[in-house]
Each structure stands twice: as C-alpha cells, then as structure tokens.
Design an enzyme around this catalytic site. Structure first.
Site, PDB file in Angstrom:
ATOM      1  N   LYS A  45      12.806 -33.056  26.697  1.00 53.02           N
ATOM      2  CA  LYS A  45      14.158 -32.499  26.742  1.00 53.02           C
ATOM      3  C   LYS A  45      14.358 -31.687  25.462  1.00 53.02           C
ATOM      4  O   LYS A  45      13.779 -32.015  24.432  1.00 53.02           O
ATOM      5  CB  LYS A  45      15.158 -33.669  26.824  1.00 53.02           C
ATOM      6  CG  LYS A  45      16.615 -33.285  26.748  1.00 53.02           C
ATOM      7  CD  LYS A  45      17.082 -32.661  28.026  1.00 53.02           C
ATOM      8  CE  LYS A  45      18.481 -32.059  27.877  1.00 53.02           C
ATOM      9  NZ  LYS A  45      18.753 -31.028  28.880  1.00 53.02           N
ATOM     10  N   ALA A  70      24.855 -27.788  34.107  1.00 52.19           N
ATOM     11  CA  ALA A  70      25.412 -27.385  32.818  1.00 52.19           C
ATOM     12  C   ALA A  70      25.403 -28.608  31.912  1.00 52.19           C
ATOM     13  O   ALA A  70      26.430 -29.062  31.432  1.00 52.19           O
ATOM     14  CB  ALA A  70      26.820 -26.829  32.979  1.00 52.19           C
ATOM     15  N   ILE A  71      24.192 -29.178  31.735  1.00 51.92           N
ATOM     16  CA  ILE A  71      24.069 -30.387  30.921  1.00 51.92           C
ATOM     17  C   ILE A  71      24.501 -30.078  29.484  1.00 51.92           C
ATOM     18  O   ILE A  71      25.164 -30.878  28.834  1.00 51.92           O
ATOM     19  CB  ILE A  71      22.606 -30.923  30.933  1.00 51.92           C
ATOM     20  CG1 ILE A  71      22.119 -31.148  32.368  1.00 51.92           C
ATOM     21  CG2 ILE A  71      22.485 -32.188  30.082  1.00 51.92           C
ATOM     22  CD1 ILE A  71      22.823 -32.205  33.156  1.00 51.92           C
ATOM     23  N   ASN A  99      10.283 -29.335  23.068  1.00 50.72           N
ATOM     24  CA  ASN A  99      11.131 -28.168  23.321  1.00 50.72           C
ATOM     25  C   ASN A  99      12.227 -28.174  22.256  1.00 50.72           C
ATOM     26  O   ASN A  99      12.926 -29.170  22.071  1.00 50.72           O
ATOM     27  CB  ASN A  99      11.709 -28.262  24.738  1.00 50.72           C
ATOM     28  CG  ASN A  99      12.611 -27.092  25.080  1.00 50.72           C
ATOM     29  OD1 ASN A  99      13.649 -26.898  24.462  1.00 50.72           O
ATOM     30  ND2 ASN A  99      12.238 -26.324  26.090  1.00 50.72           N
ATOM     31  N   CYS A 130      18.867 -21.093  26.857  1.00 48.69           N
ATOM     32  CA  CYS A 130      19.759 -22.006  27.585  1.00 48.69           C
ATOM     33  C   CYS A 130      21.080 -21.310  27.875  1.00 48.69           C
ATOM     34  O   CYS A 130      21.805 -20.926  26.951  1.00 48.69           O
ATOM     35  CB  CYS A 130      20.031 -23.277  26.791  1.00 48.69           C
ATOM     36  SG  CYS A 130      21.139 -24.367  27.724  1.00 48.69           S
ATOM     37  N   ILE A 190      10.666 -18.877  33.938  1.00 54.32           N
ATOM     38  CA  ILE A 190      11.962 -18.578  33.391  1.00 54.32           C
ATOM     39  C   ILE A 190      12.784 -19.865  33.161  1.00 54.32           C
ATOM     40  O   ILE A 190      12.526 -20.887  33.793  1.00 54.32           O
ATOM     41  CB  ILE A 190      12.795 -17.648  34.336  1.00 54.32           C
ATOM     42  CG1 ILE A 190      12.897 -18.270  35.735  1.00 54.32           C
ATOM     43  CG2 ILE A 190      12.206 -16.282  34.374  1.00 54.32           C
ATOM     44  CD1 ILE A 190      13.793 -17.489  36.707  1.00 54.32           C
TER      45      ILE A 190
HETATM   46  C1  LIG Z   1      19.051 -30.678  34.927  1.00 55.24           C
HETATM   47  C2  LIG Z   1      18.233 -29.668  34.180  1.00 55.24           C
HETATM   48  C3  LIG Z   1      18.173 -29.734  32.786  1.00 55.24           C
HETATM   49  C4  LIG Z   1      17.423 -28.801  32.067  1.00 55.24           C
HETATM   50  N1  LIG Z   1      17.349 -28.909  30.715  1.00 55.24           N
HETATM   51  C5  LIG Z   1      16.578 -28.024  30.010  1.00 55.24           C
HETATM   52  C6  LIG Z   1      16.428 -28.161  28.597  1.00 55.24           C
HETATM   53  O1  LIG Z   1      16.936 -29.087  27.962  1.00 55.24           O
HETATM   54  N2  LIG Z   1      15.676 -27.229  27.946  1.00 55.24           N
HETATM   55  C7  LIG Z   1      15.049 -26.192  28.596  1.00 55.24           C
HETATM   56  O2  LIG Z   1      14.354 -25.390  27.954  1.00 55.24           O
HETATM   57  N3  LIG Z   1      15.158 -26.065  29.943  1.00 55.24           N
HETATM   58  C8  LIG Z   1      15.905 -26.947  30.650  1.00 55.24           C
HETATM   59  N4  LIG Z   1      16.002 -26.820  32.018  1.00 55.24           N
HETATM   60  C9  LIG Z   1      15.340 -25.686  32.693  1.00 55.24           C
HETATM   61  C10 LIG Z   1      13.984 -26.061  33.293  1.00 55.24           C
HETATM   62  O3  LIG Z   1      13.070 -26.489  32.296  1.00 55.24           O
HETATM   63  C11 LIG Z   1      13.384 -24.873  34.078  1.00 55.24           C
HETATM   64  O4  LIG Z   1      13.184 -23.792  33.197  1.00 55.24           O
HETATM   65  C12 LIG Z   1      14.293 -24.419  35.224  1.00 55.24           C
HETATM   66  O5  LIG Z   1      14.905 -25.522  35.844  1.00 55.24           O
HETATM   67  C13 LIG Z   1      13.554 -23.607  36.289  1.00 55.24           C
HETATM   68  O6  LIG Z   1      12.510 -24.352  36.871  1.00 55.24           O
HETATM   69  P1  LIG Z   1      12.680 -25.170  38.269  1.00 55.24           P
HETATM   70  O7  LIG Z   1      13.251 -24.224  39.263  1.00 55.24           O
HETATM   71  O8  LIG Z   1      11.279 -25.645  38.592  1.00 55.24           O
HETATM   72  O9  LIG Z   1      13.598 -26.313  37.985  1.00 55.24           O
HETATM   73  C14 LIG Z   1      16.728 -27.757  32.757  1.00 55.24           C
HETATM   74  C15 LIG Z   1      16.806 -27.704  34.153  1.00 55.24           C
HETATM   75  C16 LIG Z   1      17.535 -28.640  34.869  1.00 55.24           C
HETATM   76  C17 LIG Z   1      17.556 -28.554  36.372  1.00 55.24           C
END
Ligand SMILES: Cc1cc2nc3c(=O)[nH]c(=O)nc-3n(C[C@H](O)[C@H](O)[C@H](O)COP(=O)(O)O)c2cc1C
Length: 303
Positions: A45, A70-71, A99, A130, A190
């Site tokens: 995370k 929108a965590i 990260n 983000c 992305i």
């Molecule tokens: C619930 C959630 C929390 C996320 N938190 C982070 C984060 O803390 N840092 C980050 O770089 N990306 C975060 N992401 C983005 C993911 O790492 C990823 O880039 C994005 O979800 C696209 O990939 P996916 O379609 O396979 O989920 C988060 C995504 C989701 C769904």
C-alpha cells in the site's frame, strides 16, 4: 518450458506478475490464498512519512466492469511500517516493492532514504499518480516536476526505482520521458482513471470525496494505449502494465503492446486465485506459440 523471467532495472523477477499497490494489503495478507513464491513481486500500500487516515466513507462504489475508489492513501506511516510490517515482509518468498507517496520532494526522499538499506525492500514504486488526494498528482502534472523529483531520489538508492504514471494527463509519453530522464529504472502504468458516480435519487455523489479513481476491466483499453505510448516514448526502459487484467489473454495484450511485466489489482478482490494460475497459463500459451521466453513477446505489436 518457456522462460518467464524478466529484468526490471537491477531486479530480476522469476515471474512477470506483480500484485498492485493498494489491492494487496501491505503484501503479506494474501499469503493464505496466494502462493507468493509464484508472484514476481508484491507492492505495498502507498507509504507516507506520517500516518494517514484517508478519506471519509463512502470510499468505494462498484461500476459496470470496475469500481471507483477514493481511499485517499490511508496508511500506517513510515515508523510503524518499519516496526510492525517490515519483519513480516522480510519473510515473504517474493520480492517486496514499497510504493511511496509524499506531499513534497522531502517526503518522498525521507521514505526512500530510510528504507534504502533495508534487506526486505527490493525496490521502490514512486506513486506520482493518486487522483484521490489534493496533491496526489502534483508531480505528474508537469514533466519538469516529475524529473526533479526522480533526480532527487535517484542518488538515494541503487535498488529498483520504478515510477507509477497517471492516465489523467494529455501526453503520457512526455511524462514517461521525464521520469526516465530523472533516472527511473522502470515505469509502471496506469494508476486509476479519475471518475465520478451520482446517486440520482439523493442527487449526491456516491463517494464522500465526490470523485474517485476508476479501476478494473473497464479501464483496460485506456491502460493498453498508455503502455503502448510510454514504451514507444522510452525505448529500452522496462514498462510494467496495469489496468483491468483478469485473464492471461488480458495480460498478453499488455506484453504485445510493450510491457515486460504486469500488475494485477482489482482482480485480487474477486479472483485472488488468478495470480496462482498466471505462471502456468502464461507458460502454456508461450509453449503453444513456440516462444522460448516471455521476452520474445514484449513489444511485438505489428502496426
Ligand atoms: C481500492 C484501491 C486502492 C488503491 N490504492 C493504491 C495506492 O495506495 N497506491 C497506488 O499507487 N495505487 C493504488 N491503487 C491503484 C492500483 O494499484 C492500480 O494502479 C489500479 O487499480 C489499476 O489496476 P486494476 O484495474 O488492475 O485495479 C488502488 C486501487 C484500488 C482499487
């Protein structure tokens, strides 16, 4: 059997799959359901110097073929991470990438410098993308700011420095070049796509933050396009594809478009077994195609 190994800057991955940041806890929580020895790396995370509470709820909304979140970068902060998370991460049978997020260059530098010598940390993914916090995309809005940030971080570590890019900009090739000029070993992309959903009865946004980041299969074509453009803009730099991957065929699109590895995010929520199946299914596909290595597939798009 085809060779699945790939090189990400100084780091060799036995399997070209990574668990995406924010969808896999701090890295160890999925150990009971995923055989981590068969995953190339797990990404923590996002970690900041100080603990962050994140945004108020509701912070998640399901969409057709995806989700909005929108965590807001909730995390335990650097010192608690070192005391309570790192010992478990050190025991994982895979590479751990941290990260990193920050509100300014000093914040990023503090986290990288403090963790650079930790044996449990194989490298860093620098999150400049983000969409869910006020300053979250500050370093991805202007290419100059991006390269200034990476130039500051580069001397702090010889470990993998991978920069995570945002799709929420006009020219992703320009941003990719700026990160590489700054000294990035690799690019990952992305992050989520800025989105919004409305409760029509209440006439209120579904998320307390109003906007959120869209992820899951619905963003895959955007992600494949971004990977193609970034790989073209930065020949020779490893690109890691992220966005809506839920089958090996999905991942193959990214490899062919120019990615040398892929991250799996939202899929971990509804099909955590996918990361277990990934290496065997990929190997079988490569064998069928008579390819000796995954590297023979990367960037083979015919245009
Ligand atoms: C619930 C959630 C929390 C996320 N938190 C982070 C984060 O803390 N840092 C980050 O770089 N990306 C975060 N992401 C983005 C993911 O790492 C990823 O880039 C994005 O979800 C696209 O990939 P996916 O379609 O396979 O989920 C988060 C995504 C989701 C769904």
């Amino acid at each position: 059997m085809p060779d699945l190994s790939i090189q990400l800057g100084p780091l060799k991955l036995a399997v070209p799959s990574l668990a995406a940041s924010g969808t896999f806890g701090y890295g160890g929580e999925y150990g009971a359901v995923v055989d981590l020895s068969r995953v190339g790396a797990v990404i923590t995370k996002s970690l900041s110097v100080k603990p962050r509470e994140g945004n108020p709820p509701p912070r998640i909304w399901e969409t057709p073929a995806g989700m909005l979140n929108a965590i807001g970068l909730e995390n335990c902060g650097l010192e608690s991470f070192i005391a309570h998370r790192l010992p478990e991460l050190a025991r994982l049978p895979t590479n751990v990438l941290v990260n990193v997020v920050g509100e300014n260059i000093d914040d990023y530098a503090t986290v990288c410098a403090r963790l650079a010598e930790e044996g449990a940390v194989a490298g860093f993914e620098i999150n400049i993308s983000c969409p869910n916090v006020r300053e979250g995309c500050r370093f991805s809005s202007a290419p100059n700011d991006c390269s200034r940030l990476i130039k500051t971080l580069r001397p702090l570590t010889k470990k993998l420095l991978m920069v995570k890019l945002s799709p929420n900009i006009a020219d992703i090739g320009e941003l990719a070049r700026a990160a590489v000029e700054g000294g990035a070993d690799a690019l990952s992309l992305i992050n989520t796509v800025l989105g919004m959903a409305v409760d029509i009865k209440a006439r209120r946004p579904r998320l307390a933050n109003i906007t959120g980041g869209l992820s899951g299969p619905c963003i895959r074509p955007i992600a494949v396009r971004c990977v193609y453009q970034a790989a073209k803009a930065c020949p020779g730099t490893p690109v890691v594809g992220i966005g809506g991957i839920r089958t090996v065929s999905d991942a193959l699109e990214f490899f062919i478009a120019g990615a040398c590895a892929v991250q799996v995010g939202t899929t971990n929520y509804f099909d955590p077994d996918f990361l277990n199946r990934f290496p065997d299914e990929l190997e079988a596909w490569l064998a069928d195609e008579k390819l000796a290595s995954i590297r023979d597939l990367v960037g083979t798009l015919k245009v």
